[in-house]
Structures are given as structure tokens and as C-alpha cells.
Design an enzyme around this catalytic site. Structure first.
Site, PDB file in Angstrom:
ATOM      1  N   ASN A   9      49.200 -46.816 -22.611  1.00 45.06           N
ATOM      2  CA  ASN A   9      49.838 -46.508 -23.874  1.00 45.06           C
ATOM      3  C   ASN A   9      50.365 -44.919 -23.563  1.00 45.06           C
ATOM      4  O   ASN A   9      49.824 -44.268 -23.245  1.00 45.06           O
ATOM      5  CB  ASN A   9      48.979 -46.234 -24.876  1.00 45.06           C
ATOM      6  CG  ASN A   9      49.353 -45.487 -26.590  1.00 45.06           C
ATOM      7  OD1 ASN A   9      50.692 -45.550 -25.862  1.00 45.06           O
ATOM      8  ND2 ASN A   9      48.556 -44.857 -26.652  1.00 45.06           N
ATOM      9  N   TRP A  10      51.455 -44.824 -23.136  1.00 44.21           N
ATOM     10  CA  TRP A  10      52.339 -43.640 -22.894  1.00 44.21           C
ATOM     11  C   TRP A  10      52.671 -42.775 -23.712  1.00 44.21           C
ATOM     12  O   TRP A  10      52.727 -41.358 -23.819  1.00 44.21           O
ATOM     13  CB  TRP A  10      53.948 -43.643 -21.726  1.00 44.21           C
ATOM     14  CG  TRP A  10      53.578 -44.215 -20.464  1.00 44.21           C
ATOM     15  CD1 TRP A  10      52.493 -44.982 -19.974  1.00 44.21           C
ATOM     16  CD2 TRP A  10      54.139 -44.928 -19.467  1.00 44.21           C
ATOM     17  NE1 TRP A  10      52.560 -44.968 -18.007  1.00 44.21           N
ATOM     18  CE2 TRP A  10      53.346 -45.328 -18.261  1.00 44.21           C
ATOM     19  CE3 TRP A  10      55.768 -44.406 -19.088  1.00 44.21           C
ATOM     20  CZ2 TRP A  10      54.641 -45.171 -16.816  1.00 44.21           C
ATOM     21  CZ3 TRP A  10      56.235 -44.487 -18.310  1.00 44.21           C
ATOM     22  CH2 TRP A  10      56.026 -45.215 -16.902  1.00 44.21           C
ATOM     23  N   LYS A  11      52.208 -42.916 -25.166  1.00 41.24           N
ATOM     24  CA  LYS A  11      52.580 -41.948 -26.008  1.00 41.24           C
ATOM     25  C   LYS A  11      53.766 -41.395 -25.318  1.00 41.24           C
ATOM     26  O   LYS A  11      55.121 -42.432 -24.800  1.00 41.24           O
ATOM     27  CB  LYS A  11      51.185 -40.950 -25.858  1.00 41.24           C
ATOM     28  CG  LYS A  11      50.084 -41.773 -26.015  1.00 41.24           C
ATOM     29  CD  LYS A  11      48.789 -40.818 -26.628  1.00 41.24           C
ATOM     30  CE  LYS A  11      47.505 -41.265 -26.187  1.00 41.24           C
ATOM     31  NZ  LYS A  11      46.611 -41.288 -26.726  1.00 41.24           N
ATOM     32  N   HIS A  95      48.238 -48.302 -33.783  1.00 38.85           N
ATOM     33  CA  HIS A  95      47.300 -46.798 -33.382  1.00 38.85           C
ATOM     34  C   HIS A  95      47.003 -45.776 -34.457  1.00 38.85           C
ATOM     35  O   HIS A  95      47.615 -45.831 -34.949  1.00 38.85           O
ATOM     36  CB  HIS A  95      48.596 -46.575 -31.836  1.00 38.85           C
ATOM     37  CG  HIS A  95      47.669 -45.558 -31.026  1.00 38.85           C
ATOM     38  ND1 HIS A  95      47.280 -44.356 -31.026  1.00 38.85           N
ATOM     39  CD2 HIS A  95      47.360 -45.959 -29.846  1.00 38.85           C
ATOM     40  CE1 HIS A  95      46.416 -44.283 -30.307  1.00 38.85           C
ATOM     41  NE2 HIS A  95      46.338 -45.041 -29.329  1.00 38.85           N
ATOM     42  N   GLU A  97      47.125 -42.594 -33.901  1.00 37.34           N
ATOM     43  CA  GLU A  97      47.595 -41.520 -33.799  1.00 37.34           C
ATOM     44  C   GLU A  97      49.123 -41.982 -35.253  1.00 37.34           C
ATOM     45  O   GLU A  97      49.410 -41.178 -35.436  1.00 37.34           O
ATOM     46  CB  GLU A  97      48.394 -41.013 -32.646  1.00 37.34           C
ATOM     47  CG  GLU A  97      47.471 -40.548 -32.263  1.00 37.34           C
ATOM     48  CD  GLU A  97      47.559 -40.819 -29.928  1.00 37.34           C
ATOM     49  OE1 GLU A  97      48.618 -41.007 -29.193  1.00 37.34           O
ATOM     50  OE2 GLU A  97      46.321 -40.152 -29.190  1.00 37.34           O
ATOM     51  N   GLU A 167      39.578 -49.556 -30.684  1.00 38.63           N
ATOM     52  CA  GLU A 167      39.722 -47.792 -29.975  1.00 38.63           C
ATOM     53  C   GLU A 167      38.819 -46.691 -31.043  1.00 38.63           C
ATOM     54  O   GLU A 167      39.738 -46.475 -32.165  1.00 38.63           O
ATOM     55  CB  GLU A 167      41.128 -47.735 -29.952  1.00 38.63           C
ATOM     56  CG  GLU A 167      41.950 -48.118 -29.286  1.00 38.63           C
ATOM     57  CD  GLU A 167      43.452 -47.400 -28.491  1.00 38.63           C
ATOM     58  OE1 GLU A 167      43.410 -47.364 -27.234  1.00 38.63           O
ATOM     59  OE2 GLU A 167      43.828 -47.265 -29.097  1.00 38.63           O
ATOM     60  N   GLY A 173      41.530 -39.436 -26.307  1.00 40.03           N
ATOM     61  CA  GLY A 173      42.294 -38.386 -25.236  1.00 40.03           C
ATOM     62  C   GLY A 173      40.859 -36.914 -25.760  1.00 40.03           C
ATOM     63  O   GLY A 173      41.036 -35.687 -25.615  1.00 40.03           O
ATOM     64  N   SER A 213      40.097 -41.836 -23.120  1.00 38.73           N
ATOM     65  CA  SER A 213      39.064 -42.279 -22.079  1.00 38.73           C
ATOM     66  C   SER A 213      38.775 -43.191 -21.445  1.00 38.73           C
ATOM     67  O   SER A 213      37.959 -42.931 -20.148  1.00 38.73           O
ATOM     68  CB  SER A 213      38.303 -40.799 -22.634  1.00 38.73           C
ATOM     69  OG  SER A 213      38.864 -40.108 -23.682  1.00 38.73           O
ATOM     70  N   GLY A 234      45.261 -44.569 -22.259  1.00 45.00           N
ATOM     71  CA  GLY A 234      46.108 -43.414 -22.641  1.00 45.00           C
ATOM     72  C   GLY A 234      46.574 -42.419 -21.270  1.00 45.00           C
ATOM     73  O   GLY A 234      47.224 -43.037 -20.268  1.00 45.00           O
ATOM     74  N   GLY A 235      45.881 -41.291 -21.489  1.00 49.86           N
ATOM     75  CA  GLY A 235      46.061 -40.198 -20.828  1.00 49.86           C
ATOM     76  C   GLY A 235      46.092 -40.541 -19.204  1.00 49.86           C
ATOM     77  O   GLY A 235      46.831 -40.118 -18.630  1.00 49.86           O
TER      78      GLY A 235
HETATM   79  C1  PEP Z   1      45.236 -44.524 -26.500  1.00 47.85           C
HETATM   80  O1  PEP Z   1      46.234 -43.592 -26.595  1.00 47.85           O
HETATM   81  O2  PEP Z   1      44.937 -45.716 -27.045  1.00 47.85           O
HETATM   82  C2  PEP Z   1      44.330 -44.337 -25.496  1.00 47.85           C
HETATM   83  C3  PEP Z   1      42.659 -44.466 -25.670  1.00 47.85           C
HETATM   84  O3  PEP Z   1      43.970 -42.730 -24.985  1.00 47.85           O
HETATM   85  P1  PEP Z   1      43.555 -42.340 -24.003  1.00 47.85           P
HETATM   86  O4  PEP Z   1      42.673 -43.317 -23.276  1.00 47.85           O
HETATM   87  O5  PEP Z   1      43.917 -41.006 -23.496  1.00 47.85           O
HETATM   88  O6  PEP Z   1      41.949 -42.158 -25.138  1.00 47.85           O
END
Ligand code: PEP
Length: 249
Positions: A9-11, A95, A97, A167, A173, A213, A234-235
């Protein structure tokens, strides 16, 4: 055996040029890898560049959201048909966010999910508790409620392609990762709830990803859990080497 899905997930990161650069470096690192499904979900404006870069490769492309109407006066929205026409079969729905900053509710998650499934897409539906809910021992209630509402009036047959991502919001994040055991416990609750709604056979085949994470250093221990059927990253998915290391845990 459930085939694992490792999804990025590149956000709201990367331009089309940066997307091409990512795939130029990433694809050789995962070439021939067919143990897991690999999915990259960039922002809408990068979808064409991602599709072009990944043509013929073992990487599928997904969007980060989808509307529940096929067309209409819905400024800023994108429909399932539009994504499918482009060649985008996966979509992240609900998600945290989106729930936290853009007014997404269990009801709108249900609408998006229903439409995406009816259109033939493969949705990755996100559920998870916030820190206060975990501390108040409400995690199980929250996960069950989110699943019940998200799956409302969807049949097992229609839901065949459904993927869930657990999640925990406190792990997204933040650098804090759920332990493999804690994630497994939450996955079991989700699987049990899916079984109550869709039946045991459906639940046995349902892929439940962990997100929060995930990084190269923890992907092996998480992915080794029987209950964990992949990751939503994500990150750590923004860097080709790091995402490839997660894929190849
Ligand atoms: C996400 O955006 O779904 C996520 C899990 O982010 P991260 O890996 O950065 O915690």
C-alpha cells in the site's frame, strides 16, 4: 493450503516516474517468485505506469479505494468498472486512514465491498482496532462488528474473492508490530466470524493478511504463522529492496 498475498500500500507516495523506477529495480528481485501473490497498490495517478511496468510480470496491480456506483456525479471518485477497464483487479477497501481521516464507516465499507465483489474485483478489506479499544479489551468485539457490518447482505458465493487485512491501527506506521501470536489470535476471531456468516468451508479458504509495520526483519516470523496468509505493507513497500525482502521472507 492458502496461497499467501504480499500487498504493497503506497498510500499518497510516488509519481509515475518514481513508479517506473520502482518496478525497474523491484521486478528483477522477485522474478520467478510464484510462492505468493504479489500486489502493488499505488495512488490512482500511478496505475497506468504500474500496469505498463508490470506487464507480463508476476506482480498484480491494485487501487487504494473504489466507489460503490458505476458512474455519476461523484466528484473525485473512481468506479470498479473504471479500474477493471484499466486492468486493475485488486482494491483496498476500508483502510483505517480512510476511516480516520475521510469519514469511511462500516456502512460505506459494506457498500464499496458489495459493489467491488459484484464487479468481479478482488477486494482487500481492512479491519482493526485502535489502541484504546485494545487496552479496553474490546478487540474481539470490534473485529466481529467490523466484519458483520462489512459483510452485510453479501453471499458466500459473491464473496469468493474476498481477502481480509487485519491491521491493528496502533501498529500502522508506528514501528510497533503485533507479535505473531497476537496477530494470529485476531485472525482466528476474524476467521470464526467469517465462518458464522459464510460457512466453514469459506472461512477455511479465506486469506487473512496482517498489516502494521511489517518490515524485512519481522516478515519471516509473521509469515510463518499458520493463521497469517500474507501481509499488507505500507512504509516498507516504498523501497524496492525492502519490499522484495519482505516478499522473499
Ligand atoms: C498500511 O498502510 O496498510 C500499513 C500497514 O502501513 P505500515 O506498514 O507503514 O504500518
Amino acid at each position: 493450503m492458502r496461497k499467501k498475498v504480499i500487498a504493497a500500500n503506497w498510500k499518497m507516495y510516488k509519481t509515475p516516474d518514481q513508479t517506473r523506477d520502482f518496478f525497474r529495480e523491484f521486478l528483477p528481485l522477485v522474478s520467478g517468485h510464484d510462492r505468493d501473490e504479489i500486489v502493488v497498490c499505488p495512488p490512482y495517478i500511478d496505475l497506468a505506469a504500474a500496469l505498463d511496468s508490470a506487464k507480463g510480470a508476476n506482480v498484480a496491480i491494485g487501487a487504494q479505494n473504489v466507489h460503490w456506483k458505476e458512474e455519476g456525479a461523484f466528484t473525485g471518485e473512481i468506479s470498479p468498472g473504471m479500474l477493471l477497464t484499466l486492468g486493475v483487479p485488486y482494491v483496498i477497501i476500508g483502510h483505517s486512514e480512510r476511516r480516520q481521516y475521510f469519514g469511511e464507516t462500516d456502512d460505506t465499507v459494506n457498500l464499496r465491498l458489495k459493489t467491488a465483489l459484484e464487479a468481479g474485483m478482488t477486494p482487500i478489506c481492512c479491519v482493526g482496532e485502535v489502541l484504546e479499544e485494545r487496552e479496553a479489551e474490546l478487540t474481539e468485539d470490534v473485529l466481529r462488528r467490523q466484519c458483520v457490518r462489512a459483510f452485510h447482505s453479501i453471499s458466500a458465493k459473491k464473496a469468493a474473492k474476498l481477502i481480509i487485512a487485519y491491521e491493528p491501527v496502533w501498529a500502522i506506521g508506528t514501528g510497533k508490530t503485533a507479535t505473531p501470536q497476537l496477530a494470529s489470535e485476531a485472525h482466528l476471531v476474524i476467521r470464526e466470524q467469517a465462518s458464522e456468516i459464510f460457512g466453514k468451508e469459506f472461512a477455511d479458504n479465506l486469506r487473512i493478511l496482517y498489516g502494521g509495520s511489517v518490515k524485512p526483519e519481522n516478515s519471516k516470523s509473521l509469515m510463518s504463522e499458520e493463521e497469517i496468509d500474507g501481509a499488507l505493507v505500507g512504509g516498507a513497500s516504498l523501497d524496492p529492496k525492502s519490499f522484495a525482502a519482505i516478499v522473499k521472507y
